[in-house]
Motif scaffolding. Sequence first.
Motif: not given
Length: 59
Positions: A23-28
């Motif tokens: 989720s962090i990578l997607f939001l970045r």
Amino acid sequence: MTTEAAIFLAVTILVVWGGLVASILFLRAHPESRRMPPGGEDDAAETAREAGGPVVHDT
């Protein structure tokens, strides 16, 4: 702790932390949503709040 419990613990930790990392990578990669729901520009309740009047709900 049994072997089955240790395996289940490891899988669960990988799922939880893996989901967090994903989720962090997607939001970045996608910081803002391009598809927004209609409306929200001129909300009658917000206008009434700014004017100091009562907020009337139609429900």
